[in-house]
Design a protein around this motif. Structure first.
Motif, mmCIF file in Angstrom:
data_model
loop_
_atom_site.group_PDB
_atom_site.id
_atom_site.type_symbol
_atom_site.label_atom_id
_atom_site.label_comp_id
_atom_site.label_asym_id
_atom_site.label_seq_id
_atom_site.Cartn_x
_atom_site.Cartn_y
_atom_site.Cartn_z
ATOM 1 N N TRP A 267 6.877 -7.329 -12.706
ATOM 2 C CA TRP A 267 6.216 -7.421 -11.407
ATOM 3 C C TRP A 267 4.722 -7.638 -11.586
ATOM 4 O O TRP A 267 4.136 -7.137 -12.543
ATOM 5 N N ALA A 414 -0.068 -8.380 -6.135
ATOM 6 C CA ALA A 414 0.882 -7.426 -5.550
ATOM 7 C C ALA A 414 0.285 -6.844 -4.270
ATOM 8 O O ALA A 414 -0.917 -6.583 -4.214
ATOM 9 N N VAL A 415 1.138 -6.643 -3.268
ATOM 10 C CA VAL A 415 0.637 -6.119 -1.992
ATOM 11 C C VAL A 415 0.041 -4.717 -2.180
ATOM 12 O O VAL A 415 -1.019 -4.401 -1.633
ATOM 13 N N ASP A 615 11.800 -4.972 -3.700
ATOM 14 C CA ASP A 615 10.805 -5.935 -4.180
ATOM 15 C C ASP A 615 9.459 -5.204 -4.291
ATOM 16 O O ASP A 615 8.820 -4.908 -3.284
ATOM 17 N N ASP A 617 6.564 -6.182 -5.498
ATOM 18 C CA ASP A 617 5.340 -6.940 -5.190
ATOM 19 C C ASP A 617 5.164 -7.203 -3.702
ATOM 20 O O ASP A 617 4.048 -7.356 -3.219
ATOM 21 N N GLN A 618 6.293 -7.288 -2.982
ATOM 22 C CA GLN A 618 6.187 -7.603 -1.554
ATOM 23 C C GLN A 618 7.005 -6.618 -0.745
ATOM 24 O O GLN A 618 8.078 -6.948 -0.242
ATOM 25 N N ARG A 620 8.562 -4.367 2.217
ATOM 26 C CA ARG A 620 8.896 -4.794 3.588
ATOM 27 C C ARG A 620 7.762 -4.440 4.562
ATOM 28 O O ARG A 620 7.059 -3.442 4.386
ATOM 29 N N ALA A 623 1.524 -6.712 4.562
ATOM 30 C CA ALA A 623 0.831 -7.949 4.179
ATOM 31 C C ALA A 623 -0.329 -7.571 3.267
ATOM 32 O O ALA A 623 -0.873 -6.473 3.375
ATOM 33 N N LYS A 624 -0.702 -8.473 2.385
ATOM 34 C CA LYS A 624 -1.779 -8.170 1.449
ATOM 35 C C LYS A 624 -3.119 -8.070 2.164
ATOM 36 O O LYS A 624 -3.928 -7.218 1.870
#
Ligand code: F6R
Length: 629
Positions: A267, A414-415, A615, A617-618, A620, A623-624
């Motif tokens: 990741w 990554a977020v 996930d 990195d993203q 649910r 947003a980054k």
């Protein structure tokens, strides 16, 4: 940070370089550029193109004004540090005579002195970057170097001996038809060694292997303070900066292109966790001036205005807010100015008392968070001074602030913020010391002593990272938990909040962070048989027996059935009888400890989320960059 590509071989260099830059896009960037060496024989020319924005912008420039074909080329995607993300500041940078083109990743700490020296020689600079000095110095060093096979490499070595800071440099010269030279100190550089279908050798340079993995898997890793000369006929020659021969480490890359982008990690978040020693070191680079004064990146406030400050607000969101909570301890301790910390989305709605003598420190990794931006604008409307701690150079928040300290952590993909957070915390310490110094509360040598402690942090973080296997195993064993509680006191309290936030956002497990002393006022009722409680223990050397009180808190939760997971300093044996698991961290001064103690919590959250099949990195719903209020 920046993406770097170089090529020497039989193929069209521009095609290879642009393809390499595309594969490095994941690193994040705000401008791009290329240079090729053209002409037959010894005396040729350089042709280059560069453009702010995405690679598509550069490709449009190249479509309108194509570069001549060539078999030597260099290319760069820039993540702005010194100077905004503009066409002028994009790389490559050319020497005044147009004979040398240079691309650079890193920060040249002594660039200001070198720039003055070049200006005294009559050189006019065409950018605000630290990199441009290298192009001018390299052109002069080349003219002075004895003619011979390794003249260009000798010139590069002479320049590198004068540079301070972190750098990967790649350069091409109009008079060198077959050679590219490159150098590295503290920034990454790998060489790819391949051959085309007809057996012709070809060589690639990249800030990581993703730049050339489509062409070859045979790589050479350069050591610290080394120069590599790549010559079409003679191949690779590696030396140290004094010219002594060196042997690069050969290895075969067994990753596919997607894994290469993540540096072999599963990741981006894991890669960014691992990058923290480097990122923290970069935040600290170049911060002590010639006379021991602390240096921010931009200050549009006079010393008098800074001395007049009698109140500080720290305003931020999410993880950056937790960095702000830590800032309060450091700023109040070092400056004795009262500090309030507030989430940005609440700040302006409660009509805070602000005036010219208030400093509002806004913290934002992205520099675009709408809540933080609106708080900043409100503060400015009320005539308060605003200092931004930010990672993304050229973003809105630093642009609208009176002073800026960039964290130089490199892009965070990554977020969930990791290196963004630890570098923000380090930046907060620097702001605290800066204010103390401007107000005459700390002598230069006192500041230097604390900066020394700060400079020890990258090694300590690296030490923690080396011991993460048992933490991962622990994470897997916690994956079925319904609730996990985090406790801390003093600076460990914001760390507990940050640990809980990481777990919530990644693993979707109910998690809460508490000030350990608050437990008895209510939250202790949550503890049931087997409830995991993670306790961040302050140093046994912390003041007023904070340590002893936290040890008592561990006993209290354990007596009520909790499974206790304790993060404690090496040598702290007091916690052992009450801990089901102990995670050790190196001894660190009390105020600075969050940079070290947060790291296992990041790893734990990542492992739990991965085990639950999410996930990482993203996550649910997140947003980054949150550009709505
Ligand atoms: C959590 C996280 C967020 C951000 C917050 C502020 O891991 O990343 O809580 O910290 O959205 O973002 P910036 O720092 O970009 O203003």
């Amino acid at each position: 940070m920046c993406g770097i590509v170089g090529y020497v071989g039989p193929q069209d260099a521009l095609d290879v370089v642009l393809e390499g830059l595309r594969r490095l896009e994941y690193r994040g960037y705000d401008s791009a550029g290329v240079a090729v060496r053209v002409g037959n024989g010894a005396s040729g020319e350089l042709a280059s193109a560069k453009k702010a924005g995405k690679l598509a912008n550069l490709e449009k420039v190249l479509a309108d004004q194509p570069l001549p074909s060539s078999t030597i080329g260099i290319g760069h995607t820039r993540w702005a540090t010194h100077g905004g993300p503009t066409d002028r500041n994009a790389h490559p940078h050319l020497s005044a005579d147009g004979r040398v083109a240079v691309i650079h990743n890193g920060i040249i700490e002594n660039f200001a002195a070198l720039r003055t020296e070049c200006e005294k020689r009559g050189i006019e600079f065409s950018s605000e970057t630290d990199t441009e000095v290298v192009a001018h110095l390299l052109a002069a060093a080349y003219d002075e170097a004895p003619a011979g096979v390794d003249r260009f490499a000798e010139a590069m070595r002479a320049v590198c001996r004068r540079l301070e800071g972190a750098f990967t440099l790649v350069a091409t010269h109009a008079d060198e038809p077959d050679t590219v030279v490159a150098a590295r100190r503290n920034s990454p550089l790998v060489v790819g060694v391949g051959e085309t279908a007809d057996g012709t050798p070809e060589y690639f340079l990249g800030s990581d292997v993703a730049a050339f993995i489509a062409h070859t898997r045979e790589a050479r890793e350069l050591g610290q303070d080394q120069v590599v000369e790549i010559d079409r006929a003679r191949g690779l020659t590696v030396t140290d900066f004094s010219g002594a021969p060196a042997e690069p480490k050969a290895y075969t890359v067994d990753w596919d292109a997607a894994a290469a982008e993540k540096g072999g990690y599963d990741w981006f978040m894991l890669k960014e966790i691992a990058e923290q020693p480097r990122a923290v070191a970069d935040t600290l680079l170049g911060r002590l001036g010639e006379h021991g004064e602390l240096v921010l990146d931009e200050v549009r406030l006079s010393d008098q205005e800074l001395r007049d400050i009698d109140k500080v607000f720290v305003v931020a969101c999410g993880t950056a807010y937790h960095a702000g909570l830590i800032a309060k301890y450091a700023i109040e301790h070092w400056t004795r100015i009262p500090v309030e910390v507030e989430v940005a989305s609440e700040f302006r709605y409660r009509d805070p008392v602000l005036d010219r003598s208030t400093l509002v420190v806004v913290i934002s990794q992205s520099g675009e968070t709408m809540d933080t931006l609106m708080a900043l604008r409100h503060a400015k409307d009320q005539k308060a001074r605003v200092l931004a701690i930010c990672n993304a150079n050229g973003s809105t928040i630093p642009r609208e602030s009176d002073a800026v300290l960039y964290t130089h952590a490199g892009p965070e993909v990554a977020v969930a913020s990791t290196k963004g957070f630890t570098t923000q915390v380090v930046a907060c310490y620097l702001v605290g010391l800066f204010l103390a110094q401007v107000r005459g509360l700390k002598y230069e040598d006192e500041v230097a002593a604390i900066v020394e402690d700060l400079r020890a942090l990258p090694d300590k973080v690296a030490e923690v990272l080396e011991q993460m296997e048992p933490v991962r195993a622990l994470g897997r064993s916690l994956a079925d938990a319904n609730t996990i509680l985090f406790l801390g006191r003093h600076v460990a309290f914001p760390v507990a909040l940050e640990g809980a936030l990481k777990l919530k956002e990644l693993a979707y497990i109910h998690a809460e962070g508490f000030a350990a002393g608050e437990l008895k006022h209510g939250p202790i009722a949550l503890i049931d048989q087997g409830t995991p409680v993670i306790v961040v223990v302050p140093s046994p050397r912390s003041r007023e027996s904070v340590h002893g009180k936290v040890v008592s808190n561990i006993q209290e939760v354990r007596a009520r059935g909790a499974r206790t997971i304790v993060i404690a300093e090496e040598g702290d044996e007091d916690v052992v009888p009450y801990a089901d698991h102990v995670i050790r961290v190196p001894r660190t001064p009390t105020l600075l400890a969050p940079v070290v103690t947060t790291v296992p919590l990041q790893v734990l959250a990542c492992e739990i989320a991965d085990t639950r099949g999410y996930d990482v990195d993203q996550p649910r719903n997140l947003a980054k960059s949150v550009t709505v209020e």
